[in-house]
Design an enzyme around this catalytic site. Structure first.
Site, short mmCIF file in Angstrom:
data_model
loop_
_atom_site.label_atom_id
_atom_site.label_comp_id
_atom_site.label_asym_id
_atom_site.label_seq_id
_atom_site.Cartn_x
_atom_site.Cartn_y
_atom_site.Cartn_z
N ARG A 24 0.81 -1.22 0.00
CA ARG A 24 0.00 0.00 0.00
C ARG A 24 0.85 1.27 0.00
NH1 ARG A 24 -5.52 -0.80 1.71
NH2 ARG A 24 -6.07 -2.71 0.63
N ARG A 28 -3.72 6.73 -0.44
CA ARG A 28 -4.15 7.96 0.23
C ARG A 28 -3.13 8.64 1.10
NH1 ARG A 28 -9.61 7.03 3.15
NH2 ARG A 28 -8.65 4.99 3.41
N ARG A 37 -6.52 11.41 -8.17
CA ARG A 37 -7.74 10.60 -8.09
C ARG A 37 -9.02 11.44 -8.02
NH1 ARG A 37 -9.06 6.38 -5.12
NH2 ARG A 37 -11.09 7.26 -5.57
N ASP A 73 -6.54 -3.38 -7.66
CA ASP A 73 -7.12 -3.91 -6.43
C ASP A 73 -7.45 -5.38 -6.65
OD1 ASP A 73 -8.17 -2.94 -3.64
OD2 ASP A 73 -9.65 -4.37 -4.40
N TYR A 151 -14.76 -11.68 0.09
CA TYR A 151 -15.50 -10.44 -0.24
C TYR A 151 -16.76 -10.78 -1.05
CZ TYR A 151 -11.73 -7.46 1.42
OH TYR A 151 -10.81 -6.82 2.22
O1 1CP Z 1 0.38 0.59 -3.25
C1 1CP Z 1 -0.44 -0.32 -3.31
O2 1CP Z 1 -0.30 -1.37 -2.64
C2 1CP Z 1 -1.59 -0.11 -4.22
C3 1CP Z 1 -2.23 -1.29 -4.87
C4 1CP Z 1 -3.24 -2.04 -4.02
C5 1CP Z 1 -3.11 -3.34 -3.58
C6 1CP Z 1 -1.89 -4.23 -3.69
C7 1CP Z 1 -4.55 -1.60 -3.66
C8 1CP Z 1 -5.11 -0.28 -3.91
N1 1CP Z 1 -5.21 -2.65 -3.09
C9 1CP Z 1 -4.36 -3.71 -3.01
C10 1CP Z 1 -4.65 -5.05 -2.53
C11 1CP Z 1 -5.80 -5.27 -1.63
N2 1CP Z 1 -7.07 -4.76 -1.70
C12 1CP Z 1 -5.77 -6.19 -0.56
C13 1CP Z 1 -4.58 -7.02 -0.21
C14 1CP Z 1 -3.57 -6.24 0.52
C15 1CP Z 1 -3.87 -5.94 1.96
O3 1CP Z 1 -4.10 -6.89 2.71
O4 1CP Z 1 -3.82 -4.76 2.31
C16 1CP Z 1 -7.03 -6.19 0.05
C17 1CP Z 1 -7.48 -7.00 1.24
C18 1CP Z 1 -7.85 -5.28 -0.68
C19 1CP Z 1 -9.26 -4.96 -0.44
C20 1CP Z 1 -9.43 -3.51 -0.18
N3 1CP Z 1 -9.43 -2.58 -1.17
C21 1CP Z 1 -9.53 -2.85 1.06
C22 1CP Z 1 -9.54 -3.51 2.45
C23 1CP Z 1 -10.92 -3.55 3.02
C24 1CP Z 1 -11.03 -4.42 4.25
O5 1CP Z 1 -11.63 -5.50 4.16
O6 1CP Z 1 -10.50 -4.02 5.31
C25 1CP Z 1 -9.63 -1.48 0.80
C26 1CP Z 1 -9.77 -0.35 1.77
C27 1CP Z 1 -9.55 -1.33 -0.63
C28 1CP Z 1 -9.53 -0.07 -1.41
C29 1CP Z 1 -8.20 0.30 -1.94
N4 1CP Z 1 -7.37 -0.52 -2.69
C30 1CP Z 1 -6.24 0.19 -3.05
C31 1CP Z 1 -6.37 1.51 -2.51
C32 1CP Z 1 -5.37 2.61 -2.70
C33 1CP Z 1 -7.59 1.56 -1.82
C34 1CP Z 1 -8.19 2.78 -1.12
C35 1CP Z 1 -9.00 3.49 -2.13
C36 1CP Z 1 -9.48 4.84 -1.68
O7 1CP Z 1 -9.32 5.19 -0.55
O8 1CP Z 1 -10.02 5.54 -2.55
#
Ligand code: 1CP
Length: 346
Positions: A24, A28, A37, A73, A151
């Protein structure tokens, strides 16, 4: 051209200077991300190649990390396959129609040529990113079957994944069809990224720590193996990572990974005792130290380097993702600190 040292570490060749990236690292915590964004939904930004490429490169430019992680994602493949899913700000992925019954599973779209074509923007984004990154490697990724299916079954984020774990036990045959579908979905997404230029992959099974080893081996490992098998013929390291999954390190490696991500709950020297000799590891600075003093952060970084010193390869990372309210300067300073360390054996 010689491989970047981060890739060498993943192949079990040590360098004097630590290699580091952060899960991550895009997103943000970066003002330039928030600016770019503005007005575009998360999932739309993932299928705009120019935007996805720029967001991927932002943290590399700013922090000087040793790899980019492709901006996307774990639910992007499901969306490209035609499922209704969005990412709700402050919540995470939410599916329009949870997939809970055998009939729901039978109704999942066939992953045919349409899906392959829907991955075109991903390929284009990877190509643009790789061109922009130059010698810095790009890590591609996908969500593992258990985490993505969770999910889909729960409909959104969940604390204990009860519906998913109940489905696995009550209708193992239906679960298996769902997990096999996700394995193909995620596996083809990984393959598309590698063929377009990604030099390593990470399979995220973030929530798999909810399972015991027996459940994992019976109901999940074969499907994670199927996802990883989709890139096993390509010459790229395969990292496998789960949160709270220290009890699953060996079966997760056996799913076909070549390196293991370790979260901050287990020291790397302990993980190295469990894993077969020669397994490269990645991790595992506690993300909580990003909110403490510089002294505490650097002490934690040194402790992680020490714990990883005997590994055949070590890529420094956090134990889980960068929190959105992390001060980006803290990450930049941590990367500089790590790059000043000499980890050659005494
Ligand atoms: O720098 C990076 O890592 C960006 C790429 C990335 C990756 C590898 C994003 C962008 N998401 C992910 C993988 C991801 N998505 C995982 C596996 C990694 C981890 O465990 O953190 C998981 C579980 C998700 C699902 C997801 N997407 C969540 C978690 C929700 C929960 O169940 O707690 C969230 C908040 C997102 C949204 C998301 N994905 C990525 C970003 C930058 C965001 C936030 C978007 C926003 O705020 O607008």
């Amino acid at each position: 051209m010689a491989d970047a040292s981060l890739l060498q570490e993943l192949r079990g060749v040590r360098s004097a200077t630590p290699s580091v990236w952060f899960m991550r690292q895009a997103g943000r915590s970066l003002p330039e991300y928030r600016a770019l964004r503005e007005g575009t939904t998360m999932l739309d930004s993932c299928v705009r190649p120019d935007m996805a490429a720029e967001i991927t490169v932002q943290p590399v430019r700013r922090h000087r990390v040793d790899a980019g992680i492709f901006f996307s994602d774990i639910v992007v493949p499901a969306r490209q396959a035609g499922l209704g899913v969005e990412i709700r700000p402050g919540v995470g992925p939410v599916f329009d129609h949870p997939v809970r019954t055998a009939a729901d599973i039978d109704a999942l779209p066939v992953l045919g040529d349409d899906y392959e074509a829907a991955l075109d923007p991903i390929r284009e984004a990877v190509r643009l990113t790789v061109a922009e990154l130059g010698t810095t490697p790009l890590i591609g990724f996908a969500g593992a079957p258990f985490t993505v299916a969770s999910y889909m079954v729960e409909g959104g984020p969940s604390r204990d994944h009860l519906r998913t774990r109940a489905l696995m036990r009550s209708d193992p045959e239906a679960w298996s069809r769902l997990a096999a579908w996700v394995a193909e979905l995620s596996g083809r997404f990984l393959r598309a990224q590698v063929l377009a230029g990604a030099s390593a992959v990470q399979l995220f099974d973030s929530w798999v720590g909810a399972l015991g080893e027996e459940q994992y081996r019976t109901h999940v490992q074969p499907h994670s193996a199927a996802a990883l098998a989709r890139v096993a013929d390509l010459p790229v390291p395969r990292i496998h990572f789960g949160v709270g999954a220290s009890h699953l390190l060996t079966p997760m490696l056996e799913a076909g990974a070549t390196a293991m991500g370790v979260d901050h709950r287990m020291r790397l020297d302990r993980a190295l005792e469990i894993l077969p000799e020669g397994t490269p590891v990645q991790g595992n600075i506690d993300p909580a130290v990003l909110f403490t003093s510089e002294q505490a952060r650097f002490a934690e970084a040194r402790s992680v380097l020490e714990a990883g010193a005997t590994a055949s390869g070590h890529v420094v990372n956090l134990g889980h993702g960068v929190a959105p309210d992390t001060d980006p300067q803290v990450l930049t300073d941590l990367v500089s600190f790590l790059h000043e360390q000499d980890v050659r054996p005494a």
